[in-house]
Write a protein that holds these residues in place. Structure first.
Motif, short mmCIF file in Angstrom:
data_model
loop_
_atom_site.label_atom_id
_atom_site.label_comp_id
_atom_site.label_asym_id
_atom_site.label_seq_id
_atom_site.Cartn_x
_atom_site.Cartn_y
_atom_site.Cartn_z
N ARG A 222 0.83 -1.21 0.00
CA ARG A 222 0.00 0.00 0.00
C ARG A 222 0.87 1.26 0.00
O ARG A 222 0.62 2.21 -0.75
CB ARG A 222 -0.92 0.00 1.22
N ARG A 223 1.94 1.26 0.82
CA ARG A 223 2.81 2.43 0.89
C ARG A 223 3.55 2.66 -0.41
O ARG A 223 3.68 3.81 -0.87
CB ARG A 223 3.82 2.27 2.04
N ILE A 224 4.04 1.59 -1.01
CA ILE A 224 4.77 1.73 -2.27
C ILE A 224 3.85 2.28 -3.35
O ILE A 224 4.21 3.21 -4.09
CB ILE A 224 5.35 0.37 -2.71
N ARG A 225 2.65 1.74 -3.45
CA ARG A 225 1.72 2.19 -4.48
C ARG A 225 1.30 3.65 -4.25
O ARG A 225 1.10 4.40 -5.20
CB ARG A 225 0.50 1.27 -4.54
N ALA A 226 1.20 4.05 -2.98
CA ALA A 226 0.86 5.44 -2.68
C ALA A 226 1.98 6.38 -3.11
O ALA A 226 1.74 7.46 -3.67
CB ALA A 226 0.58 5.59 -1.18
N LEU A 227 3.23 5.96 -2.86
CA LEU A 227 4.37 6.79 -3.26
C LEU A 227 4.49 6.87 -4.78
O LEU A 227 4.74 7.94 -5.34
CB LEU A 227 5.65 6.22 -2.65
N ILE A 228 4.30 5.74 -5.44
CA ILE A 228 4.32 5.74 -6.91
C ILE A 228 3.20 6.62 -7.43
O ILE A 228 3.35 7.34 -8.42
CB ILE A 228 4.18 4.31 -7.44
#
Length: 481
Positions: free
Chosen positions: A226-232
């Motif tokens: 979830r965090r990675i996708r939010a940053l991307i």
């Protein structure tokens, strides 16, 4: 109880032999399905029996499905090239990757995959690689500077350095920002946590669950994804605004986000672009980092080849700038990088699924069976390659090496689903390897041998530590030092 087949013989126990790079010992004897699953979850390579290095095909039976590992070049060609549409990506592997990758091009199938490739492929055409080449160069320059304080002869964890460098290349070529960028650095750290939390093997990939049944993932897996996708998403949304304002740089993200599907005229929506960027980060970063780290280890183990590369780099590369045409002159570097990916292919296995009944080498293959193509075993197959476990970058100039390159060398897969960034990865690997060896001498740490292990990619179970020292500006060509 289901058992996984017994080995015909142990492998050569090559670890520790002075003239052969390290290779994990194979599994011995029969084991239960659940024992195999636990071993596979820990390490794909050592969970396999030794006879796969000689077998043309091997069958594994379980109460839930059957798997066929194919080393026969004719079968590899059939599955990857001739009838790729009949062997889509396996849902059993997709299960473990979906929290992060969604429906990215790496795991999608059918028309979804075809549409994605129509949009993505133009970004990696030859002319585009030339455009992003300066960004690769900048990443290499930054890496050389970053390693200066570590080049005192003390052991350095090379996998970590290669991972940092490969991720820097991804951010610079995709979004025109270095890894030091706030969002880029946060995504890099989250990625490291996600990789530790999410193995490829998942119970849901073993059990015959219906499609509607929820797939279970650890809390950490879901949170890091979830965090990675939010940053991307932050980077992607900002780029969309820049495109709308006419201020976007001419990098890979801009090219992909503005390329319409030639059949529908539609471009990627935000969530679709996040899926694609996620796989660029995972596949492009992980595989490049693994290949570069093993290549540097092999050069440290075989200093005569390292000297060849250093002399070549010093002769062809200018200190302050580089031209795209220089790549064609880095022949030793290209041969070493190819051989590193033969011995340590970044992705050790590709898993497909038979969409219809088949017959492989006289055996009936039922619809839904898993079809496994293993670069790890194919690249070391004892009936195909001469001296398959030895490091020999010159092998690709021999008749046997050329033939095996055509039929038994698939570090980027092959056919319609060949990695769209394969040319990008080769340019990146060859360039960075030459830049690093031009600046530093890499030496082994006595008694510290890396042991290959694999989950998603082939890494070392115990890390790769090498000693770095500054290299002189000139190399005596006759002595090679």
């Amino acid at each position: 109880m289901c058992t996984i087949g017994e080995t015909e013989l142990l492998d050569h126990d090559l670890i520790g032999l002075p003239d052969v790079p390290p290779k994990p010992a194979s599994r011995q004897g029969r084991v239960s399905l659940w024992t195999y699953f636990r071993q596979f979850k820990k390490d794909i390579l050592s969970s396999q029996p030794a006879h796969l290095y000689r077998a043309w095909m091997a069958e594994m039976r379980t109460p839930f499905f059957r798997s066929y590992l194919c080393n026969d070049p004719a079968l590899v060609d059939l599955v990857l090239k001739q009838r790729a549409q009949d062997f889509p990506k396996s849902e059993r592997i997709r299960v473990g990757l979906k929290p992060l990758l969604g429906e990215s091009v790496f795991i999608s199938n059918g028309e979804t995959w075809a549409r994605q490739r129509r949009i993505i492929d133009p970004a990696f055409e030859g002319g585009r690689i030339r455009k992003v080449f300066p960004s690769m160069w900048d990443s290499g320059v930054a890496a050389v500077q970053r390693l200066k304080p570590l080049a005192d002869g003390s052991p350095v964890e090379i996998e970590a350095q290669a991972s940092h460098l490969a991720m820097d290349v991804i951010f610079r070529t995709l979004f025109s920002v270095p890894i030091e960028h706030e969002v880029a650095n946060a995504a890099f750290e989250a990625f490291r946590q996600h990789q530790a939390a999410q193995p490829v093997a998942n119970v849901a990939a073993i059990l015959p669950l219906p499609q509607w049944f929820p797939r279970f993932h650890s809390r950490e897996t879901k949170e890091t994804a979830r965090r990675i996708r939010a940053l991307i998403g932050q980077l992607t949304q900002q780029r969309a605004r820049d495109i709308a304002d006419g201020t976007a740089p001419d990098d890979l993200a801009t090219k992909i986000m503005t390329t319409p599907d030639p059949e529908t005229g539609k471009v990627f929506e935000t969530e679709e672009m996040i899926d694609q960027v996620a796989i660029f980060f995972l596949a492009g970063h992980e595989t490049s980092a693994a290949a570069l780290a093993w290549a540097l280890y092999l050069l440290a183990r075989y200093p005569e080849w390292q000297n060849k590369l250093a002399a070549e780099a010093l002769e062809t590369m200018e200190p302050e700038k580089i031209y795209f045409s220089t790549l064609s002159k880095l022949r030793h570097s290209r041969s070493v990088f190819r051989e590193a990916m033969r011995l340590y292919p970044p992705v050790p296995m590709y898993v497909r699924e038979a969409a219809c009944p088949e017959q492989f080498r006289g055996r009936e293959v039922k619809r839904g069976s898993q079809v496994i193509l293993s670069p790890w075993h194919l690249h070391r197959h004892e009936r195909l390659w001469e001296r398959p476990d030895e490091f020999d970058p010159g092998r690709f100039d021999t008749p046997n090496g050329k033939e095996c390159m055509r039929s038994a060398y698939i570090p980027f897969s092959a056919g319609p689903r060949v990695c769209p960034g394969s040319a990008f990865a080769m340019a990146e690997g060859v360039l960075l390897l030459s830049m690093l060896v031009r600046a530093y001498r890499f030496e082994l740490v006595e008694g510290d041998t890396p042991i290959p292990a694999a989950q998603l990619t082939v890494r070392s179970a115990n890390g790769i530590r090498l000693r770095l020292t500054r290299r002189a500006e000139k190399i005596n060509k006759e002595s090679g030092t």
